[in-house]
Each structure stands twice: as structure tokens, then as C-alpha cells.
Motif scaffolding. Structure first.
Motif, short mmCIF file in Angstrom:
data_model
loop_
_atom_site.label_atom_id
_atom_site.label_comp_id
_atom_site.label_asym_id
_atom_site.label_seq_id
_atom_site.Cartn_x
_atom_site.Cartn_y
_atom_site.Cartn_z
N PHE A 16 0.84 -1.20 0.00
CA PHE A 16 0.00 0.00 0.00
C PHE A 16 0.87 1.25 0.00
CE2 PHE A 16 -2.69 -3.30 1.50
CZ PHE A 16 -3.96 -2.96 1.11
N ASP A 17 0.30 2.33 -0.50
CA ASP A 17 0.97 3.62 -0.47
C ASP A 17 0.94 4.16 0.96
OD1 ASP A 17 1.50 3.55 -3.20
OD2 ASP A 17 -0.44 4.46 -3.67
N TYR A 18 1.81 5.13 1.22
CA TYR A 18 1.90 5.78 2.52
C TYR A 18 0.52 6.27 2.97
CZ TYR A 18 3.01 9.34 5.98
OH TYR A 18 3.05 10.10 7.11
N ASP A 19 0.15 5.95 4.19
CA ASP A 19 -1.07 6.45 4.82
C ASP A 19 -2.34 6.08 4.04
OD1 ASP A 19 -2.30 7.71 6.98
OD2 ASP A 19 -2.42 9.62 5.93
N SER A 20 -2.32 4.97 3.31
CA SER A 20 -3.45 4.61 2.46
C SER A 20 -3.89 3.18 2.70
CB SER A 20 -3.04 4.77 0.99
OG SER A 20 -4.05 4.27 0.14
N TYR A 21 -5.19 2.96 2.51
CA TYR A 21 -5.70 1.59 2.49
C TYR A 21 -6.45 1.33 1.19
CZ TYR A 21 -9.82 3.88 4.57
OH TYR A 21 -10.87 4.72 4.84
N GLU A 22 -6.18 2.14 0.18
CA GLU A 22 -6.76 1.94 -1.15
C GLU A 22 -5.98 0.84 -1.88
OE1 GLU A 22 -9.37 3.52 -2.85
OE2 GLU A 22 -9.84 4.34 -0.87
N LEU A 23 -6.72 -0.09 -2.48
CA LEU A 23 -6.06 -1.14 -3.25
C LEU A 23 -5.49 -0.55 -4.54
CD1 LEU A 23 -8.54 -4.14 -3.02
CD2 LEU A 23 -6.32 -3.91 -1.92
N ARG A 24 -4.25 -0.90 -4.86
CA ARG A 24 -3.66 -0.53 -6.14
C ARG A 24 -4.24 -1.44 -7.22
NH1 ARG A 24 2.69 -0.75 -4.32
NH2 ARG A 24 2.72 1.08 -2.97
N GLU A 25 -4.18 -0.99 -8.46
CA GLU A 25 -4.73 -1.78 -9.57
C GLU A 25 -4.04 -3.14 -9.68
OE1 GLU A 25 -7.51 -2.84 -11.86
OE2 GLU A 25 -7.55 -0.82 -11.03
N GLU A 26 -2.70 -3.16 -9.51
CA GLU A 26 -1.99 -4.44 -9.60
C GLU A 26 -2.40 -5.38 -8.47
OE1 GLU A 26 1.20 -1.80 -7.51
OE2 GLU A 26 -0.26 -1.51 -9.08
N SER A 27 -2.82 -4.82 -7.33
CA SER A 27 -3.29 -5.66 -6.22
C SER A 27 -4.59 -6.34 -6.57
CB SER A 27 -3.48 -4.81 -4.96
OG SER A 27 -2.25 -4.24 -4.56
N ARG A 28 -5.47 -5.63 -7.27
CA ARG A 28 -6.75 -6.22 -7.68
C ARG A 28 -6.51 -7.42 -8.61
NH1 ARG A 28 -10.88 -2.55 -6.43
NH2 ARG A 28 -10.07 -0.52 -5.88
N THR A 29 -5.57 -7.25 -9.53
CA THR A 29 -5.24 -8.34 -10.45
C THR A 29 -4.71 -9.54 -9.67
OG1 THR A 29 -4.69 -6.71 -12.13
CG2 THR A 29 -3.86 -8.93 -12.48
N TYR A 30 -3.83 -9.29 -8.73
CA TYR A 30 -3.23 -10.32 -7.90
C TYR A 30 -4.30 -11.04 -7.07
CZ TYR A 30 0.61 -12.22 -5.08
OH TYR A 30 1.51 -13.02 -4.46
N LEU A 31 -5.22 -10.25 -6.50
CA LEU A 31 -6.27 -10.84 -5.68
C LEU A 31 -7.22 -11.72 -6.49
CD1 LEU A 31 -7.03 -7.85 -3.31
CD2 LEU A 31 -5.98 -10.04 -2.69
N THR A 32 -7.38 -11.38 -7.75
CA THR A 32 -8.22 -12.21 -8.62
C THR A 32 -7.64 -13.62 -8.72
OG1 THR A 32 -8.94 -10.26 -9.82
CG2 THR A 32 -9.24 -12.38 -10.93
N SER A 33 -6.30 -13.73 -8.72
CA SER A 33 -5.68 -15.06 -8.76
C SER A 33 -5.92 -15.81 -7.45
CB SER A 33 -4.18 -14.96 -9.06
OG SER A 33 -3.49 -14.37 -7.99
N ILE A 34 -6.00 -15.09 -6.33
CA ILE A 34 -6.29 -15.72 -5.05
C ILE A 34 -7.73 -16.24 -5.04
CG2 ILE A 34 -6.51 -15.32 -2.56
CD1 ILE A 34 -4.11 -13.40 -2.84
N VAL A 35 -8.64 -15.47 -5.65
CA VAL A 35 -10.03 -15.92 -5.75
C VAL A 35 -10.10 -17.24 -6.50
CG1 VAL A 35 -12.29 -15.40 -6.75
CG2 VAL A 35 -11.01 -13.61 -5.57
N SER A 36 -9.33 -17.36 -7.58
CA SER A 36 -9.38 -18.62 -8.34
C SER A 36 -8.81 -19.78 -7.53
CB SER A 36 -8.71 -18.48 -9.70
OG SER A 36 -7.39 -18.09 -9.58
#
Length: 119
Positions: free
Chosen positions: A12-32
Motif C-alpha cells: 500500500f501507499d503511505y497512509d493509504s488503504y486503497e487497493l492498487r490496480e496491480e493488487s486487484r489483479t493479484y487478488l483475482t488469482s487468489i479468488v481462483s
């Protein structure tokens, strides 16, 4: 299974809890992975760097983990399979040998067997 026990790190970026776009792609693989292993649960551990107060870092770390959990549930993962924990800045990234604060701003996602969660 090796793939079930592998640890995934999302940064995550400094002081942030927003998901980065690459994190969403990565999480999609965890879903599978979760779709292929229906008995597995997932542990989502949020972390923060040493900057800021302990109280603030605990909240930020929890929000990071919750953002990951919310995304997985939005993608169809049953919320009962998701365990969310916020550690604040208490557990530095063990791979962080140079003290790089950005490496501590992370969520660690581990897919665990059903039996591990009942110990």
C-alpha cells in the motif's frame, strides 16, 4: 498443497488503504485458488510501517486488511471463509533487510486449510 499455503503480500501507499490496480489483479488469482479449494479459509493480516502512533497504525493496518477482505467478498468469496487481523506496526516485514518503510505497508494473505483454523 503448496499453492494453498503460499503467502501473498499486497503493498500500500503511505497512509493509504486503497487497493492498487496491480493488487486487484493479484487478488483475482487468489479468488481462483479459493474457488478450486472450497475447504480453505483465508487469513488476511494488515500491517503498517513504524511512522505514526501505535493506535493510528493499528487502525490503518486493519483497514488495509479489511479492504482486501471486502474485495475478495465482492469477487464471490464467502465472508465466512475470511479472517481479518490488523497488527499495526508490531510485525515488520521479515524480508525487509534495509529498513525500507514501504515494505512494512502491506497485507499478508495466506490461504489456510480448514483444519488449521480450528486448532
Amino acid at each position: 498443497a503448496e499453492e494453498v499455503e503460499r503467502l501473498h503480500k499486497i503493498y500500500f501507499d503511505y497512509d493509504s488503504y486503497e487497493l492498487r490496480e496491480e493488487s486487484r489483479t493479484y487478488l483475482t488469482s487468489i479468488v481462483s485458488i479459493l474457488n478450486r479449494v472450497p475447504e480453505a479459509k483465508i487469513s488476511i493480516d494488515g500491517h503498517a510501517s513504524q511512522e505514526g502512533s501505535r493506535w493510528y497504525n493499528e487502525r490503518l493496518a486493519y483497514r488495509r486488511a479489511k479492504a482486501v477482505a471486502d474485495y475478495l467478498v465482492e469477487q464471490g468469496v464467502d465472508a465466512d471463509r475470511v479472517i481479518v487481523v490488523g497488527h499495526g506496526s508490531l510485525v515488520p516485514n521479515e524480508e525487509n533487510v534495509n529498513g525500507e518503510l514501504s515494505l512494512d505497508r502491506r497485507v499478508e494473505v495466506k490461504v489456510v486449510e480448514e483444519s488449521e483454523t480450528q486448532k
